[in-house]
Design a protein around this motif. Sequence first.
Motif, mmCIF file in Angstrom:
data_model
loop_
_atom_site.group_PDB
_atom_site.id
_atom_site.type_symbol
_atom_site.label_atom_id
_atom_site.label_comp_id
_atom_site.label_asym_id
_atom_site.label_seq_id
_atom_site.Cartn_x
_atom_site.Cartn_y
_atom_site.Cartn_z
ATOM 1 N N ALA A 125 0.822 -1.211 0.000
ATOM 2 C CA ALA A 125 0.000 0.000 0.000
ATOM 3 C C ALA A 125 0.851 1.253 0.000
ATOM 4 O O ALA A 125 0.415 2.309 0.411
ATOM 5 N N ALA A 126 2.129 1.139 -0.480
ATOM 6 C CA ALA A 126 3.097 2.231 -0.374
ATOM 7 C C ALA A 126 2.617 3.492 -1.058
ATOM 8 O O ALA A 126 2.688 4.572 -0.501
ATOM 9 N N LYS A 127 2.103 3.382 -2.311
ATOM 10 C CA LYS A 127 1.725 4.581 -3.056
ATOM 11 C C LYS A 127 0.575 5.312 -2.376
ATOM 12 O O LYS A 127 0.614 6.516 -2.163
ATOM 13 N N ALA A 128 -0.479 4.570 -2.016
ATOM 14 C CA ALA A 128 -1.623 5.195 -1.363
ATOM 15 C C ALA A 128 -1.222 5.792 -0.021
ATOM 16 O O ALA A 128 -1.648 6.883 0.341
ATOM 17 N N THR A 129 -0.370 5.087 0.720
ATOM 18 C CA THR A 129 0.065 5.566 2.018
ATOM 19 C C THR A 129 0.912 6.813 1.865
ATOM 20 O O THR A 129 0.792 7.756 2.640
ATOM 21 N N LEU A 130 1.798 6.836 0.879
ATOM 22 C CA LEU A 130 2.639 8.010 0.648
ATOM 23 C C LEU A 130 1.770 9.225 0.362
ATOM 24 O O LEU A 130 1.990 10.308 0.923
ATOM 25 N N PHE A 131 0.753 9.071 -0.473
ATOM 26 C CA PHE A 131 -0.136 10.183 -0.784
ATOM 27 C C PHE A 131 -0.863 10.652 0.467
ATOM 28 O O PHE A 131 -0.984 11.859 0.721
ATOM 29 N N ALA A 132 -1.361 9.699 1.269
ATOM 30 C CA ALA A 132 -2.104 10.053 2.476
ATOM 31 C C ALA A 132 -1.209 10.772 3.478
ATOM 32 O O ALA A 132 -1.618 11.761 4.098
ATOM 33 N N VAL A 133 0.013 10.270 3.644
ATOM 34 C CA VAL A 133 0.948 10.888 4.590
ATOM 35 C C VAL A 133 1.305 12.294 4.149
ATOM 36 O O VAL A 133 1.308 13.235 4.947
#
Length: 246
Positions: A125-133
Amino acid sequence: MRGRIVIELLGNPAVWASFLTLTVLEIVLGVDNVIFISIAAERLPVAERRRARFIGLSGALVLRIGLLFSITWIIGMSEPVLTVAGFGASWRDIILLAGGLFLIWKAATEIFSEVEGETHATAGAAKATLFAVVAQIMVLDLVFSLDSVITAVGIADHIEVMVAAVVVAILVMMVAAEPIAEFIAAHPSTKMLALAFLLMVGMALVSDGMHHHVERGFIYAAMVFAGGVEGLNLWRLKRRNTRLAQ
């Protein structure tokens, strides 16, 4: 003309004094921002954390410089735009309230995750998490930048001095962000302390938004005292482990 003004500013001791004072204050005001960024980025895979910290602090730099060039707008933000039950809220109040409530929610959920032992986000979930962070970091950057810019406007008289101080402070925070993140990751008790600091900052922002100003000196004094106690605990633990290893 502009070059002559810059030369005059460089030769003015009062300008240098305001620059140094403002730079120190900007760094102090940015500590809670760095702590939040470090904690938020910790939920990312290791390879993404440095990028998130860089994007977050770069966003803070852009926001602060943009707000500095909108000084008139910032000053006008103190005028009430909404009245509820006799309470007149300005855009500044609304931003501080929203940012403070978000910071309280974020710190509280992180504390709950630490206590319950919730696992961090998976690499899938790295991409979605990076955007959320990054989105969370930018929201808090706006709040912290507002406080920072208002401080700058109150101390320095020249926009060049304000911009220079903000740039230097952000560069210092960029250098310090990774060591701070690594220290927090290596010492779980300091992470809980940092989250408690964020809760306190969030409550102060909400209080400011409700027109009940909390002197930042009290908050920073509490942080320094608690940090000193935590430092003694870590020193004691290190010495005890060294004795046991002998």
